[in-house]
Design a protein around this motif. Sequence first.
Motif, PDB file in Angstrom:
ATOM      1  N   ALA A   1      13.015   8.413  11.164  1.00  0.00           N
ATOM      2  CA  ALA A   1      10.995   9.095  11.182  1.00  0.00           C
ATOM      3  C   ALA A   1      11.098   9.764   9.722  1.00  0.00           C
ATOM      4  N   GLY A   2      11.359   9.550   8.915  1.00  0.00           N
ATOM      5  CA  GLY A   2      10.858   9.979   7.419  1.00  0.00           C
ATOM      6  C   GLY A   2      11.019   8.185   6.760  1.00  0.00           C
ATOM      7  N   LEU A   3      11.750   6.994   7.301  1.00  0.00           N
ATOM      8  CA  LEU A   3      10.714   6.215   6.766  1.00  0.00           C
ATOM      9  C   LEU A   3      10.196   5.561   7.376  1.00  0.00           C
ATOM     10  N   TRP A   4      10.280   5.240   8.980  1.00  0.00           N
ATOM     11  CA  TRP A   4       8.767   4.735   9.230  1.00  0.00           C
ATOM     12  C   TRP A   4       7.565   5.624   8.947  1.00  0.00           C
ATOM     13  N   LEU A   5       8.177   6.592   8.278  1.00  0.00           N
ATOM     14  CA  LEU A   5       6.609   7.473   8.118  1.00  0.00           C
ATOM     15  C   LEU A   5       6.020   6.848   6.884  1.00  0.00           C
ATOM     16  N   VAL A   6       7.442   6.678   5.328  1.00  0.00           N
ATOM     17  CA  VAL A   6       6.694   6.299   4.190  1.00  0.00           C
ATOM     18  C   VAL A   6       7.042   5.353   3.949  1.00  0.00           C
ATOM     19  N   LEU A   7       7.841   4.034   4.359  1.00  0.00           N
ATOM     20  CA  LEU A   7       8.028   3.348   4.144  1.00  0.00           C
ATOM     21  C   LEU A   7       6.636   2.653   3.864  1.00  0.00           C
ATOM     22  N   PRO A   8       5.318   2.283   5.227  1.00  0.00           N
ATOM     23  CA  PRO A   8       4.376   1.193   5.247  1.00  0.00           C
ATOM     24  C   PRO A   8       3.566   1.878   4.889  1.00  0.00           C
ATOM     25  N   SER A   9       3.639   3.195   4.793  1.00  0.00           N
ATOM     26  CA  SER A   9       2.095   3.460   4.457  1.00  0.00           C
ATOM     27  C   SER A   9       2.759   3.246   2.300  1.00  0.00           C
ATOM     28  N   GLY A  10       3.774   3.490   2.150  1.00  0.00           N
ATOM     29  CA  GLY A  10       3.957   3.682   0.936  1.00  0.00           C
ATOM     30  C   GLY A  10       3.771   1.886   0.239  1.00  0.00           C
ATOM     31  N   ILE A  11       3.712   0.409   1.137  1.00  0.00           N
ATOM     32  CA  ILE A  11       3.606  -0.486   0.664  1.00  0.00           C
ATOM     33  C   ILE A  11       2.275  -0.701   0.653  1.00  0.00           C
ATOM     34  N   LEU A  12       1.300  -0.623   1.583  1.00  0.00           N
ATOM     35  CA  LEU A  12       0.192  -0.804   1.233  1.00  0.00           C
ATOM     36  C   LEU A  12      -0.473   0.141   0.659  1.00  0.00           C
ATOM     37  N   ILE A  13      -0.380   1.233   0.217  1.00  0.00           N
ATOM     38  CA  ILE A  13      -0.735   2.188  -0.648  1.00  0.00           C
ATOM     39  C   ILE A  13      -0.341   1.448  -1.946  1.00  0.00           C
ATOM     40  N   ALA A  14       0.490   0.613  -1.972  1.00  0.00           N
ATOM     41  CA  ALA A  14       0.850   0.490  -3.697  1.00  0.00           C
ATOM     42  C   ALA A  14      -0.227  -0.796  -3.383  1.00  0.00           C
ATOM     43  N   ALA A  15       0.688  -1.731  -3.066  1.00  0.00           N
ATOM     44  CA  ALA A  15      -0.082  -3.098  -2.799  1.00  0.00           C
ATOM     45  C   ALA A  15      -1.899  -2.991  -3.339  1.00  0.00           C
ATOM     46  N   HIS A  16      -2.925  -1.540  -2.578  1.00  0.00           N
ATOM     47  CA  HIS A  16      -3.449  -1.817  -2.798  1.00  0.00           C
ATOM     48  C   HIS A  16      -4.203  -1.379  -4.281  1.00  0.00           C
ATOM     49  N   ALA A  17      -3.271  -1.067  -5.020  1.00  0.00           N
ATOM     50  CA  ALA A  17      -4.332  -1.260  -6.700  1.00  0.00           C
ATOM     51  C   ALA A  17      -4.320  -2.726  -6.635  1.00  0.00           C
ATOM     52  N   ALA A  18      -3.410  -3.669  -6.308  1.00  0.00           N
ATOM     53  CA  ALA A  18      -3.418  -5.260  -6.379  1.00  0.00           C
ATOM     54  C   ALA A  18      -4.933  -5.943  -5.610  1.00  0.00           C
ATOM     55  N   THR A  19      -4.797  -5.807  -4.430  1.00  0.00           N
ATOM     56  CA  THR A  19      -5.834  -6.581  -3.567  1.00  0.00           C
ATOM     57  C   THR A  19      -5.925  -5.208  -2.144  1.00  0.00           C
ATOM     58  N   PRO A  20      -7.131  -5.718  -2.277  1.00  0.00           N
ATOM     59  CA  PRO A  20      -7.236  -4.162  -0.958  1.00  0.00           C
ATOM     60  C   PRO A  20      -6.884  -4.394   0.705  1.00  0.00           C
ATOM     61  N   ASP A  21      -6.296  -3.395   1.168  1.00  0.00           N
ATOM     62  CA  ASP A  21      -4.844  -3.614   2.227  1.00  0.00           C
ATOM     63  C   ASP A  21      -5.078  -2.323   3.297  1.00  0.00           C
ATOM     64  N   PHE A  22      -5.373  -1.153   2.510  1.00  0.00           N
ATOM     65  CA  PHE A  22      -5.892  -0.429   2.690  1.00  0.00           C
ATOM     66  C   PHE A  22      -6.687   0.843   3.157  1.00  0.00           C
ATOM     67  N   THR A  23      -6.315   1.048   5.017  1.00  0.00           N
ATOM     68  CA  THR A  23      -7.773   1.915   5.352  1.00  0.00           C
ATOM     69  C   THR A  23      -7.180   2.613   6.243  1.00  0.00           C
ATOM     70  N   ALA A  24      -7.127   3.784   6.235  1.00  0.00           N
ATOM     71  CA  ALA A  24      -6.475   5.019   7.062  1.00  0.00           C
ATOM     72  C   ALA A  24      -6.467   4.364   8.240  1.00  0.00           C
TER      73      ALA A  24
END
Length: 508
Positions: free
Chosen positions: A304-327
């Motif tokens: 559950a921890g990997l499920w919660l953190v990894l997809p969200s973290g990847i999108l949040i990190a990538a958002h700085a380079a290209t807009p790809d994230f909203t809640a």
Amino acid sequence: MILVDARTQSEARPTLRDALSERWLVAAALGILATAISAAGSWIPSLWGDEVASLLSAERPLPSLFQMLGHVDAVHGTYYLGLHVWIHFFGISPFALRFPSAIAVGLATMATVALAWRLTDRRLAVIAGVVCVMLPRVTYMGEEARSYAFSAAFAAWLTLVLIEILRRERPRRIWWAAYGALLAVGTYVFLYLVLFVVVHLVILLVSRANRALFARWAITVGLAAVACAPLGIAAFLERGQISYLSNTDQLSFTTLFSSLWFGAWPFAIAAWALIAVAVVSEWRWRKRSVTPGDRRVPSLVVVAGLWLVLPSGILIAAHAATPDFTARYVSFCAPAAALLIAVGLQRTARLARWLPIAAGIVLLGLVLPVFVAQRTPYAKNGSDWAEVSATIGAEARPGDAVVFDETAKPSHRPRLAMHAYPAGFAGLDDVALKTPFTSSSTWYDRAYTVPQTASLGRFTGVSRVWLIEDASSGTPDTYGLASLEALGFSPAGAAVRTHSSQILQLQR
């Protein structure tokens, strides 16, 4: 490495008794409960822009829909196709449009319960199901005509199938076929489901999967990737659709720690506290055991921890380079939040037996106001189009003309009220219509300006016009008013302010 107890499971073919086992009966019951709760009151909030995009796309004839998908919204095409079939049988009322999402929430909850039961026990599985049922992100996406609830269902079932594969010494081909199909179809339903390849890769690494299993998994993922390649190409070509995300603050503290899954700060604080209890207690009271061969099944907290953190973290990190994230894009992580909260609730019993009950009552008390707020008329992005339609329907006469504010962004344009709630606009003349959505390369109508409409002679013989302005920013727009006054129209009576719009009656 954090691991849980796991029992070697035979490779016997499933029987009817297996299918009707207690685990699946309980999971199904909680899934039905989740569907019922998400559907309750789902007809109350006015449809909003994204939902009307779903409606108009689904209403198109198939040739028109495929033409549109070649220009915009290719990533939503599978959902639109499914909704196209659904509304053919069940109509386009708000309840009918949103009910498929409620069903998807039920399926997500069912898989969440089965997963928790597989990795822990019945008690925690039931707790996880109940938490999933009432989680604000779950109840919100369960009353919205978009694909987010389906993304959560695919994520939950895909992860459950992976755990079933890990628990078997020699997984049958049917399991790999199921995994590949879920991954491919789920990605077509919601593109970011592909991020679960990363989540599951880490789960396999934690599990110490042998080379043979890794190879089969890689082949399955590769075949799914080939199947999804057309969608990936289309998504890349249409990436400009979400460029607006760079102009808004998608990464605020409130968004990341409250809005993603918990809806309001009181509930968010309690939820994060229980997640912290789950994580900390896992390190203190971890268990270890080995599954068939040299593999190990990770604990529920790790999964559950990997499920919660990894997809969200990847999108949040990538958002700085290209807009790809909203809640809303990480709605598929909501079941993982429910699992961790459930573990936290159960682990509080180590401190005092009454604590889980007390904590559960507190959670329920905190979530009820959020649930009620989600079922108010303007809960969906402040949309008031049901009210606009009702007001026009009560005041307008057949033959009157209607002009819509066309300067608002597409998802806020009052014109969408006519498509979402057509009854109030029956008999009115949409004089500014240029290209109806069914013939447009995008999902919405195209319209002439007021002067262009006048030059076409469409105001000839018109004595009364209803002008509907967007007021979602707090101040009504003034689109078309000066041009209509130049044509001899003048306001007749006071302007009617609805929640997010302004309605003006003009006569000449």
